[in-house]
Design a protein around this motif. Structure first.
Motif, mmCIF file in Angstrom:
data_model
loop_
_atom_site.group_PDB
_atom_site.id
_atom_site.type_symbol
_atom_site.label_atom_id
_atom_site.label_comp_id
_atom_site.label_asym_id
_atom_site.label_seq_id
_atom_site.Cartn_x
_atom_site.Cartn_y
_atom_site.Cartn_z
ATOM 1 N N GLU A 95 0.643 -0.919 -0.283
ATOM 2 C CA GLU A 95 0.095 0.163 0.568
ATOM 3 C C GLU A 95 0.640 1.498 -0.104
ATOM 4 O O GLU A 95 0.477 2.355 -0.436
ATOM 5 C CB GLU A 95 -0.612 -0.281 1.203
ATOM 6 N N VAL A 96 2.020 1.181 -0.307
ATOM 7 C CA VAL A 96 3.604 2.033 0.447
ATOM 8 C C VAL A 96 4.066 2.588 -1.170
ATOM 9 O O VAL A 96 4.004 1.515 -2.140
ATOM 10 C CB VAL A 96 4.219 2.048 1.260
ATOM 11 N N THR A 97 3.678 3.941 -1.440
ATOM 12 C CA THR A 97 4.293 4.121 -2.696
ATOM 13 C C THR A 97 5.932 3.937 -2.637
ATOM 14 O O THR A 97 5.680 5.645 -1.414
ATOM 15 C CB THR A 97 3.775 4.950 -3.468
ATOM 16 N N VAL A 98 6.844 4.391 -2.760
ATOM 17 C CA VAL A 98 8.403 4.536 -3.162
ATOM 18 C C VAL A 98 8.033 5.450 -4.039
ATOM 19 O O VAL A 98 8.622 4.672 -5.377
ATOM 20 C CB VAL A 98 9.573 3.773 -2.860
ATOM 21 N N PRO A 99 8.674 6.549 -3.975
ATOM 22 C CA PRO A 99 9.073 7.315 -4.807
ATOM 23 C C PRO A 99 9.904 7.927 -6.197
ATOM 24 O O PRO A 99 11.237 7.498 -5.593
ATOM 25 C CB PRO A 99 8.928 9.491 -4.888
ATOM 26 N N GLU A 100 9.787 7.985 -7.085
ATOM 27 C CA GLU A 100 11.370 7.630 -7.946
ATOM 28 C C GLU A 100 12.140 8.637 -7.385
ATOM 29 O O GLU A 100 11.704 9.785 -7.281
ATOM 30 C CB GLU A 100 11.122 8.162 -9.029
ATOM 31 N N GLY A 101 13.897 8.136 -7.069
ATOM 32 C CA GLY A 101 14.207 9.383 -6.698
ATOM 33 C C GLY A 101 14.404 9.299 -5.211
ATOM 34 O O GLY A 101 14.915 10.176 -4.545
ATOM 35 N N PHE A 102 13.552 8.458 -4.721
ATOM 36 C CA PHE A 102 13.129 8.797 -2.868
ATOM 37 C C PHE A 102 14.083 8.604 -2.271
ATOM 38 O O PHE A 102 15.575 7.833 -2.653
ATOM 39 C CB PHE A 102 12.223 8.139 -2.520
ATOM 40 N N VAL A 103 15.274 9.395 -1.634
ATOM 41 C CA VAL A 103 15.700 8.654 -0.747
ATOM 42 C C VAL A 103 15.599 9.291 0.906
ATOM 43 O O VAL A 103 14.922 11.092 1.250
ATOM 44 C CB VAL A 103 17.242 9.846 -1.021
ATOM 45 N N PRO A 104 15.557 9.233 2.354
ATOM 46 C CA PRO A 104 14.827 9.360 3.275
ATOM 47 C C PRO A 104 16.128 10.088 3.684
ATOM 48 O O PRO A 104 16.886 9.945 3.571
ATOM 49 C CB PRO A 104 14.399 7.668 3.782
ATOM 50 N N ASP A 105 15.132 10.758 4.600
ATOM 51 C CA ASP A 105 15.515 11.439 5.689
ATOM 52 C C ASP A 105 16.738 11.545 6.677
ATOM 53 O O ASP A 105 15.660 10.352 7.602
ATOM 54 C CB ASP A 105 15.331 13.318 6.002
#
Length: 167
Positions: A68-78
């Motif tokens: 159910e969670v979307t990992v956005p393109e280019g996502f990098v967690p802070d």
């Protein structure tokens, strides 16, 4: 919810509903290069503490549906996701996620704390529930803290109040 996205990513990538801690750490540190191995281990601790992960038979099991969670393109967690949140901060995040403006929520929590003479954490959980936010785990934590405080106070004040001869 970048913590939830970071936690979901290894499960989504591997299409599994449980991972060994080593497998989880490798996915975040070596494969995605989001964290060092030590930071990825810290993320496990934070995610377990916030109720996003549980440890079962040596494996990590998400307590939500990673699909159910979307990992956005280019996502990098802070790196801020590695910081342990207080009960108050977690409740406030849940309230904001439920659609309440942060400043309004803080004011309402402060008012409940004053009116009910309870801890800020208890007031935050009460307000979160009123707003329909999912805070069951936080509520259980607050109940435990309040019960422990009551037990400590009761032990310190333990005169035989039920004994009519003492009164």
């Amino acid at each position: 919810m970048s913590l939830e996205v970071a936690v979901a990513a290894p499960f989504k990538t591997r299409a599994q509903d449980r991972l060994g801690q080593g497998e989880f750490v490798v996915a975040l540190s070596l494969e995605r290069e989001w964290f060092s191995p030590d930071q990825a281990k810290r993320l496990v601790d934070v995610a377990v503490g916030r109720g996003l992960l549980a440890s079962e038979d040596g494996d990590l099991v998400p307590q939500f549906d990673p699909a159910e969670v979307t990992v956005p393109e280019g996502f990098v967690p802070d790196e801020s996701v590695l910081r342990e949140q207080s009960t108050f901060e977690s409740a406030l995040d849940a309230i904001v996620a439920a659609g309440v403006e942060k400043q309004r929520a803080v004011a309402a929590i402060n008012e409940r704390q004053r009116a009910l003479a309870v801890t800020i954490e208890a007031a935050a959980v009460l307000y979160a529930r009123e707003q329909g936010a999912a805070v069951d785990r936080l509520a259980a934590d607050v109940r435990e803290e309040l019960a422990a405080d009551a037990d400590d106070d009761g032990a310190a004040d333990s005169t035989d109040a039920d004994d009519p001869e003492v009164a």
